[in-house]
Motif scaffolding. Sequence first.
Motif, PDB file in Angstrom:
ATOM      1  N   VAL A 334       0.819  -1.221   0.000  1.00 24.64           N
ATOM      2  CA  VAL A 334       0.000   0.000   0.000  1.00 24.64           C
ATOM      3  C   VAL A 334       0.849   1.265   0.000  1.00 24.64           C
ATOM      4  N   ALA A 335       2.128   1.135   0.353  1.00 26.10           N
ATOM      5  CA  ALA A 335       3.007   2.309   0.311  1.00 26.10           C
ATOM      6  C   ALA A 335       4.455   1.845   0.284  1.00 26.10           C
ATOM      7  N   THR A 346       0.970   3.274  -2.988  1.00 27.87           N
ATOM      8  CA  THR A 346       0.981   2.421  -4.189  1.00 27.87           C
ATOM      9  C   THR A 346      -0.402   1.788  -4.305  1.00 27.87           C
ATOM     10  N   ILE A 347      -0.750   1.406  -5.509  1.00 19.79           N
ATOM     11  CA  ILE A 347      -2.094   0.838  -5.741  1.00 19.79           C
ATOM     12  C   ILE A 347      -2.008  -0.280  -6.766  1.00 19.79           C
ATOM     13  N   LYS A 348      -2.950  -1.199  -6.691  1.00 14.83           N
ATOM     14  CA  LYS A 348      -3.080  -2.244  -7.716  1.00 14.83           C
ATOM     15  C   LYS A 348      -4.448  -2.026  -8.337  1.00 14.83           C
ATOM     16  N   ILE A 349      -4.462  -1.723  -9.632  1.00 15.16           N
ATOM     17  CA  ILE A 349      -5.721  -1.431 -10.325  1.00 15.16           C
ATOM     18  C   ILE A 349      -6.299  -2.725 -10.910  1.00 15.16           C
ATOM     19  N   THR A 358      -6.568  -0.467  -1.762  1.00 11.22           N
ATOM     20  CA  THR A 358      -6.738   0.873  -1.172  1.00 11.22           C
ATOM     21  C   THR A 358      -5.380   1.340  -0.665  1.00 11.22           C
ATOM     22  N   PRO A 359      -4.835   2.403  -1.279  1.00 11.77           N
ATOM     23  CA  PRO A 359      -3.485   2.824  -0.915  1.00 11.77           C
ATOM     24  C   PRO A 359      -3.430   3.544   0.433  1.00 11.77           C
ATOM     25  N   LYS A 473      -7.876   9.626  -6.159  1.00  9.27           N
ATOM     26  CA  LYS A 473      -6.804  10.462  -6.718  1.00  9.27           C
ATOM     27  C   LYS A 473      -5.688   9.563  -7.275  1.00  9.27           C
ATOM     28  N   LYS A 474      -5.371   8.530  -6.511  1.00 12.01           N
ATOM     29  CA  LYS A 474      -4.292   7.625  -6.923  1.00 12.01           C
ATOM     30  C   LYS A 474      -4.688   6.877  -8.201  1.00 12.01           C
TER      31      LYS A 474
END
Length: 487
Positions: A334-335, A346-349, A358-359, A473-474
Motif C-alpha cells: 500500500v506504500a 501504491t495501488i493495484k488497479i 486501497t493505498p 486520486k491515486k
Amino acid sequence: MKKYQDDSLTLHTDLYQINMVETYFKDGIAEKKAIFEVYFRKLPFGNGYTIFAGLERVIQYLKGFKFSGSDIDYLREEGGYDKEFLDYLANMRFTGDIRAMKEGELAFANEPLIRIEAPLAQAQIIETAILNIVNYQTLIATKAARIKQVVGEDVAFEFGTRRAQELDAAIWGTRAAYIGGFEGTSNVRASKKFGIPAVGTHAHALVQTYQDDYTAFKKYAETHKDCVFLVDTYDTLRSGVPNAIRVAKEMGDKINFVGIRLDSGDLAYLSKEARKMLDKAGYKKAKITASNDLDEYTIINLKAQGAKIDTWGIGTKLITAYDQPALGAVYKMVAIENDQGEFEDTIKISGNPEKVSTPGLKTPYRIINVASGKSEGDYIALDTENPEQEERLKMFHPVHTYISKFVTGFKAKKLHEDIFVAGELVYTIPNIEEIEMYAKENLTLLWEEYTRTLHPEEYPVDLSQKCWDKKMKKIEEVKAKVQEMID
Ligand SMILES: Nc1ncnc2c1ncn2[C@@H]1O[C@H](COP(=O)(O)OP(=O)(O)OP(=O)(O)O)[C@@H](O)[C@H]1O
Ligand SMILES: O=P(O)(O)OC[C@H]1O[C@H](OP(=O)(O)OP(=O)(O)O)[C@H](O)[C@@H]1O
Ligand SMILES: O=C(O)c1cccnc1
C-alpha cells in the motif's frame, strides 16, 4: 539433489520472493521500507463475518525468522545465488513493525487484518508464511463459529485429526476450532500444546475386540470413571442402548455414566428412541453424542427433526473446511519509501472495482453504537485521522457510494494492536481461553442479520472520506501515467 536438514521455517516461502529480493538487493533498494496489508476480498462459506486467527503462530514465526546454515547451503548449492546476496540473507532478521487484529476479532472483507511495515526484502519473504498461517486458521475458526452458532447451547467437540490435511492442519485447525467456540478436541497433542480440553469416547474397535456390546462396555467401565458408550456397532436400539443401560446399572456409583454415542444410521430417529430408553431407565441426565459427517447444514436439519442430541462430534467437514477449503487472503503493498525517505502510496488497479487495492497508511475501526451496543460497521481511516474524536461520522459504501448514513453517539474501537515495533515483540499473547472469550464477546456486537448462516446481510466496511478521496486520486494518477506511457 543432496538432502538438507529441515531446521528452520524461513524458506517456507515462494521462490519468487527470493528472486524479487535478489533484484532489490542488486539494485540497492532491499532496505527501503514498504508497507503491506493482509486482507481478503470475499467472506467464506457465504458467512457474514470471519473470526481472525493465526496471529500467535505468525509471532512465533517472525521471532524465529533467520536463514539457517542449511538454508544458506541449499540456496548456494541448488539456487546458485552469489556470496554477497547469501551473506545479506544470512544476516537478515525481522526488524519491522507489525500491527494486527487480535485473534478472535471479527474480520470482514476488504479491511486490513495485519499491516506490515518493514524493509522491502523482509516484507517480501514473509508474505507466503503469513498468508499460509492466517488463511487456514481464520478459515477454520470461522467454520467452527458457524457450526457453533447452529449447535447453540449444546456442546461441540472437534474430532477431525484423522481427516485433516496432515499433522500441522490437525493441530492448528483444532486450535482455530476452539477459538471459534468448540469446547474440546480429541487430539491429545493439541490439548497438551494449547491447553484445550481433551475429550473422547471409544471406537467401534473396542466392541469388535470383545465381540459384544455388553462385555466391551463392562470392561471399559471397569477401567474408566467417565463413560460414554458407542452403541451403534451391531444394533443400536436392540443391543447398544440396552447394554449401555445394563452396564450403567451394574456399575452404579463406580462410574459416571455420561451417556452414549451414535455414529451411524438415522441420527434423528435413533437419538429420539435412545432418549426414551435412557429416560425410562432413570438416566435422564445421560447425554447423547452424535457424530458422522456432521456440519452446520446436517445439524440444522437434525434439530428441525427434533433430534435429541446434546453433544456434537465434528471432524472432516470442519477440519478440512469441506465446502470451501481456502480463504483468499492476499498481501498487497500500500506504500513504499521514496528517495526522500517518505512513504508514497501504491495501488493495484483492476477492472473489477472490488479488486482495486486501497493505498495509504490506514487503520480499521469498529463503530459501535453506544445506545444499542451493536456495531454500525467498520470504518477505515487514514493514520492522520482519528475517528475516536469525531462526533458525527459519514459512513458510505466504498463502491456504491449512494448507500450512506450519518452516525452519532458511537464509540470507535481501534481494531489494530501494535505487535512488533522495530523487530521487538511488544504484544502480550493472550491465552487460548481469553481468545475464545474475546471471539464470543465480539459476536454479541453484531445484529442477528449479520450472523445468520444463510444469506446474511452485508456488514458495512467503509472508507473515510479522506481515505476514499486519496484512493480516487491515486487511481486517476496511475491511469494518467499509463496513458502517458501509451501515448
Ligand atoms: N435424520 C437425519 N437427517 C439428515 N441427515 C442425517 C440424518 N441421520 C444421519 N444423517 C447424516 O446422513 C449422512 C449419511 O448417513 P448414513 O445413514 O448414510 O450413514 P451410515 O451409512 O449409517 O454411516 P456409516 O457409513 O458411517 O456407517 C451423514 O452425514 C449423517 O450425519
Ligand atoms: O465423521 P466426522 O465428522 O469426520 O467425525 C469423526 C469420525 O471419526 C470416527 O470415525 P471413523 O474414523 O472410525 O470412521 P467411520 O465412522 O467413517 O467408520 C468417528 O466415529 C466419526 O464418525
Ligand atoms: O472420541 C471420539 O468419540 C472420537 C474421536 C475421534 C474421532 N471420532 C470420535
